[in-house]
Design an enzyme around this catalytic site. Sequence first.
Site, PDB file in Angstrom:
ATOM      1  N   ASP A 275       0.876  -1.175  -0.024  1.00  0.00           N
ATOM      2  CA  ASP A 275      -0.089   0.069  -0.138  1.00  0.00           C
ATOM      3  C   ASP A 275       0.819   1.295   0.046  1.00  0.00           C
ATOM      4  O   ASP A 275       1.846   1.365   0.694  1.00  0.00           O
ATOM      5  CB  ASP A 275      -0.770   0.070   1.173  1.00  0.00           C
ATOM      6  CG  ASP A 275      -1.884   1.184   1.271  1.00  0.00           C
ATOM      7  OD1 ASP A 275      -2.594   1.300   0.309  1.00  0.00           O
ATOM      8  OD2 ASP A 275      -1.479   2.119   2.201  1.00  0.00           O
TER       9      ASP A 275
ATOM     10  N   GLU B 216       0.799  -0.998  -5.077  1.00  0.00           N
ATOM     11  CA  GLU B 216      -0.392   0.131  -5.067  1.00  0.00           C
ATOM     12  C   GLU B 216       0.273   1.439  -5.643  1.00  0.00           C
ATOM     13  O   GLU B 216       0.916   2.231  -4.647  1.00  0.00           O
ATOM     14  CB  GLU B 216      -1.224   0.085  -4.052  1.00  0.00           C
ATOM     15  CG  GLU B 216      -2.291   1.073  -4.315  1.00  0.00           C
ATOM     16  CD  GLU B 216      -2.436   2.153  -3.063  1.00  0.00           C
ATOM     17  OE1 GLU B 216      -3.570   3.098  -3.242  1.00  0.00           O
ATOM     18  OE2 GLU B 216      -1.567   2.534  -2.551  1.00  0.00           O
TER      19      GLU B 216
END
Length: 631
Positions: A277, A319
């Site tokens: 992330d 991501e």
Amino acid sequence: MKKEQVSAGRNAKKAGNVRPETAAFERRLKAHYDEMKWLYYELYSSDEQAFSYFCDMLRRCFDERPDSLRKWDAKREQVPGWYRGNEMLGMQMYPGAFAGTLKGVESHLDYISECGVNYLHLMPLLLSPAGRSDGGYAVADFRKVQPEYGTMEDLAELSGECHSRGISVCLDFVMNHTSEDHEWAKRARAGEKEYQDRYFFYDDWSVPGEFEKTVPQVFPTTAPGNFTWCEEAGKVVMTTFYPYQWDLNYANPTVFNDMTENMLYLCNHGVDIVRLDATPYIWKELGTNCRNLPQVHTLVRLMRMAVEAVCPGTLLLGEIVMEPSKVVPYFGTVEKPECHMLYNVTTMASTWHTVATHDVRLLKHQLGTVFALPKEYTFLNYLRCHDDIGWGLDYDFLEQFGMQQVPHKKFLNDYLTGKLLGSDSRGETYNDDPRLGDARLCGTTASLCGIEAAEYEQNPEKVKVKIRLDRMLHAFLFTQSGLPIIYSGDEIGQLNDYGYHEDPLKWDDSRYIHRGDFDWEAAELRKDRTTRQGELFSGLRMLEALRTLHPVFENAADTWIVETWNDRVLGIGRYYKGEKLIALFNFSEFDETAWINEVEDYTDLITGNPREAKAVGVPAYDFAWLLTKFE
């Protein structure tokens, strides 16, 4: 082996006492050792002690890896490109919204399998404080599951059952920051310098002020600035995203070592795909924008080698929600790879731009860029996910058509929220900044396609057309090379959930409009093809089956843009193993013609009937998959 490799290699043991799987680990570690050491020493000023600890940590994680997962690794090693096949289909879900708990998810694996899913992305489920979690992205403990979802043992059990069905499990790893409730943060607040050094603490606002001159704000309206005053410590702490999310200092090798061990701990509980992330943000340097710095790529490369040594069946999914020029470098190189997969963010955003404008020129331009990349680069393709849609489009390209950035973003949001006359889309904006005109968009696929509005009007003909648009977009998704993933609920056309407006913990975050609980009563209607749920479910299952059946959908296929001589119709060509596909997608609300002139004899994959690939008529919001085979 060199003297300094003793802690990594440990091959002083007698060969006869080394288990085969341990010997395999030694070979993998040795293969990466020199590069790992070089990169680690470059990043951390030749800190031999920290690197020795890092290597010992890798060994410890391997020793703790269950035999069942080692066998899983061995199978994956035999087919290293297992995730690139045309049989792959992902589904993303919040465990709580889907089934309440991890055991609840396990009880519904039959449904997940019925959907054709063999890649299950479980949204954040680690321990996070209520009301200060950003949807689970403020982790208080990387080794505990949120109690209402279950336990780490439940996660391992679910993963094991998924593996028995051939389903891989993906989990988010929030690596840029921790919650302010994390043990490290608590000790930092208490004044322990060792733990303050794991974050970015400053005695006053002088240095933070210098950072603010060059570092953009992520959420300028809901969480302005990049720093927060910590009253307990009497210092300023870096908080790029939200005040309760404290940025980790990866210039401290202890942070990298311990966070990598946290990641491998999750892998040892059956996580096959680690979603990294907010990857671009993890290295901070004064005088820069603290985005995509070279050290980030060093860290990701080190993490790639760590998983290849300890758990080689594991994938890293990056991501990186940025323009293509910033995204592609996170693949690394073919010789020195970083992430196994990356989100195809720009194609997703360009798709919804095309829905709003009915003009395929930007999408053709975007896909042309993707098609030119090496086939080893694997994208995760999607229409919707848990997050908002940001309009990071190629505005230099759009300007030639008179589309200026700020007014065009407003047009897109106005259209897709139904503010414009003639629009049936029903979305909501997120993080609207009137000053910059930079609002993002939220909503489910079905509601953005206009199904919600059509059903509200009780207009059966309009419902039919909007369902056709939804199905066409999924056909476009399945035509792209890469791994397609659907958002839980999209398979039955789940609509927006406006109930979040009544929840004080959610009402400030419009992303909850598409994060509603899965409607199991509606899911039962999937068996009735006269319903919206049944028509979409059966339609998607047919597309998935055709994609799996034909090798032309393999990632290794040659791909190109087919010129349709019609700005309303997108054309894509694919060729592989004697099969050639011409795929046509009409983004217009009117029937259109693709002015193509292919000489071969084609079959319409949807109907099974012969069909010429010449001046092909495509109904409004429909598509055509035309296939020919060569001997």
